[in-house]
Design a protein around this motif. Structure first.
Motif, PDB file in Angstrom:
ATOM      1  N   ASN A  81       0.797  -1.227   0.000  1.00  0.00           N
ATOM      2  CA  ASN A  81       0.000   0.000   0.000  1.00  0.00           C
ATOM      3  C   ASN A  81       0.832   1.280   0.000  1.00  0.00           C
ATOM      4  N   LYS A  82       2.030   1.226  -0.538  1.00  0.00           N
ATOM      5  CA  LYS A  82       2.899   2.393  -0.656  1.00  0.00           C
ATOM      6  C   LYS A  82       2.663   3.053  -2.014  1.00  0.00           C
ATOM      7  N   ASP A  83       2.477   4.384  -2.018  1.00  0.00           N
ATOM      8  CA  ASP A  83       2.290   5.120  -3.268  1.00  0.00           C
ATOM      9  C   ASP A  83       3.630   5.290  -3.975  1.00  0.00           C
ATOM     10  N   ILE A  84       3.667   4.958  -5.248  1.00  0.00           N
ATOM     11  CA  ILE A  84       4.881   5.052  -6.042  1.00  0.00           C
ATOM     12  C   ILE A  84       4.628   5.939  -7.261  1.00  0.00           C
ATOM     13  N   GLU A  85       5.581   6.797  -7.570  1.00  0.00           N
ATOM     14  CA  GLU A  85       5.580   7.596  -8.789  1.00  0.00           C
ATOM     15  C   GLU A  85       6.909   7.341  -9.486  1.00  0.00           C
ATOM     16  N   SER A  86       6.846   6.843 -10.703  1.00  0.00           N
ATOM     17  CA  SER A  86       8.046   6.596 -11.495  1.00  0.00           C
ATOM     18  C   SER A  86       7.969   7.423 -12.758  1.00  0.00           C
ATOM     19  N   LEU A  87       9.096   8.002 -13.138  1.00  0.00           N
ATOM     20  CA  LEU A  87       9.156   8.815 -14.338  1.00  0.00           C
ATOM     21  C   LEU A  87      10.174   8.207 -15.294  1.00  0.00           C
ATOM     22  N   TYR A  88       9.772   8.039 -16.531  1.00  0.00           N
ATOM     23  CA  TYR A  88      10.637   7.482 -17.565  1.00  0.00           C
ATOM     24  C   TYR A  88      10.840   8.518 -18.658  1.00  0.00           C
ATOM     25  N   GLU A  89      12.045   8.513 -19.232  1.00  0.00           N
ATOM     26  CA  GLU A  89      12.379   9.425 -20.327  1.00  0.00           C
ATOM     27  C   GLU A  89      12.802   8.612 -21.546  1.00  0.00           C
ATOM     28  N   ARG A  90      12.311   9.023 -22.701  1.00  0.00           N
ATOM     29  CA  ARG A  90      12.677   8.354 -23.952  1.00  0.00           C
ATOM     30  C   ARG A  90      14.053   8.851 -24.388  1.00  0.00           C
ATOM     31  N   GLY A  91      14.950   7.903 -24.606  1.00  0.00           N
ATOM     32  CA  GLY A  91      16.285   8.248 -25.077  1.00  0.00           C
ATOM     33  C   GLY A  91      16.301   8.484 -26.571  1.00  0.00           C
ATOM     34  N   LYS A  92      17.446   8.891 -27.077  1.00  0.00           N
ATOM     35  CA  LYS A  92      17.589   9.164 -28.508  1.00  0.00           C
ATOM     36  C   LYS A  92      17.383   7.907 -29.347  1.00  0.00           C
ATOM     37  N   GLY A  94      15.107   5.776 -28.722  1.00  0.00           N
ATOM     38  CA  GLY A  94      13.694   5.426 -28.635  1.00  0.00           C
ATOM     39  C   GLY A  94      13.356   4.526 -27.455  1.00  0.00           C
ATOM     40  N   ILE A  95      14.375   4.104 -26.711  1.00  0.00           N
ATOM     41  CA  ILE A  95      14.165   3.239 -25.551  1.00  0.00           C
ATOM     42  C   ILE A  95      13.939   4.117 -24.314  1.00  0.00           C
ATOM     43  N   TYR A  96      12.955   3.723 -23.510  1.00  0.00           N
ATOM     44  CA  TYR A  96      12.661   4.465 -22.280  1.00  0.00           C
ATOM     45  C   TYR A  96      13.541   3.959 -21.140  1.00  0.00           C
ATOM     46  N   LYS A  97      14.029   4.910 -20.356  1.00  0.00           N
ATOM     47  CA  LYS A  97      14.814   4.588 -19.171  1.00  0.00           C
ATOM     48  C   LYS A  97      14.273   5.413 -18.019  1.00  0.00           C
ATOM     49  N   LYS A  98      14.383   4.840 -16.833  1.00  0.00           N
ATOM     50  CA  LYS A  98      13.910   5.546 -15.642  1.00  0.00           C
ATOM     51  C   LYS A  98      14.673   6.854 -15.516  1.00  0.00           C
ATOM     52  N   TYR A  99      13.945   7.924 -15.275  1.00  0.00           N
ATOM     53  CA  TYR A  99      14.577   9.239 -15.125  1.00  0.00           C
ATOM     54  C   TYR A  99      15.344   9.241 -13.828  1.00  0.00           C
ATOM     55  N   SER A 100      16.639   9.399 -13.921  1.00  0.00           N
ATOM     56  CA  SER A 100      17.494   9.239 -12.753  1.00  0.00           C
ATOM     57  C   SER A 100      17.813  10.539 -12.037  1.00  0.00           C
ATOM     58  N   ASN A 101      17.574  11.671 -12.671  1.00  0.00           N
ATOM     59  CA  ASN A 101      17.894  12.944 -12.052  1.00  0.00           C
ATOM     60  C   ASN A 101      16.902  13.216 -10.925  1.00  0.00           C
ATOM     61  N   VAL A 102      17.405  13.356  -9.719  1.00  0.00           N
ATOM     62  CA  VAL A 102      16.547  13.600  -8.562  1.00  0.00           C
ATOM     63  C   VAL A 102      15.926  14.996  -8.626  1.00  0.00           C
ATOM     64  N   ASN A 103      16.612  15.926  -9.247  1.00  0.00           N
ATOM     65  CA  ASN A 103      16.142  17.303  -9.338  1.00  0.00           C
ATOM     66  C   ASN A 103      15.177  17.449 -10.517  1.00  0.00           C
ATOM     67  N   LEU A 104      13.887  17.449 -10.234  1.00  0.00           N
ATOM     68  CA  LEU A 104      12.891  17.557 -11.289  1.00  0.00           C
ATOM     69  C   LEU A 104      12.735  18.975 -11.822  1.00  0.00           C
TER      70      LEU A 104
END
Length: 123
Positions: A81-92, A94-104
């Motif tokens: 029951n933990k709320d999770i928010e994950s952000l992914y960014e599309r690379g050049k 075309g593959i998506y990777k988890k956005y690793s920058n903590v500073n949004l």
């Protein structure tokens, strides 16, 4: 009478085009969303949040697409029951990777307006 019929026709056309636009957006981002959910499941199983047979399903996940698919955000609850928010960014590539920058703040302007949402505010 003619004005009423014309108004009804225009309203019907507007409603039809609005519905078809939503469907086309779903189809437009469908493959990318599925790719991101697969990556998220691999992460959840690798870090032990989910067991080997457990999976995060698309129908149970809030999905927000930003900047014409450059960013995809997943919102869901874990079995504990933990709320999770994950952000992914599309690379050049075309593959998506988890956005690793903590500073949004670096991408804050890109996350102002969404292009597509699914299952958000549903629960």
């Amino acid at each position: 009478m003619k004005k009423t019929i014309l108004l009804v026709l225009v309203m019907g056309l507007a409603l039809t085009s609005a519905c078809s636009n939503k469907k086309s957006n779903k189809e437009k981002y469908d493959e990318a969303i599925n790719q991101v959910i697969i990556w998220e499941n691999k992460t959840l199983q690798a870090n032990g949040t989910y067991k080997r047979n457990d999976i995060l399903e698309r129908k149970d996940t809030g999905i927000i697409v930003y900047k014409e698919g450059k960013f995809i955000q997943l919102l869901y609850k874990t079995p504990s029951n933990k709320d999770i928010e994950s952000l992914y960014e599309r690379g050049k590539d075309g593959i998506y990777k988890k956005y690793s920058n903590v500073n949004l703040k670096a991408i804050d302007k890109d996350l102002k307006e969404s292009n597509y949402t699914e299952n958000v505010g549903k629960k």
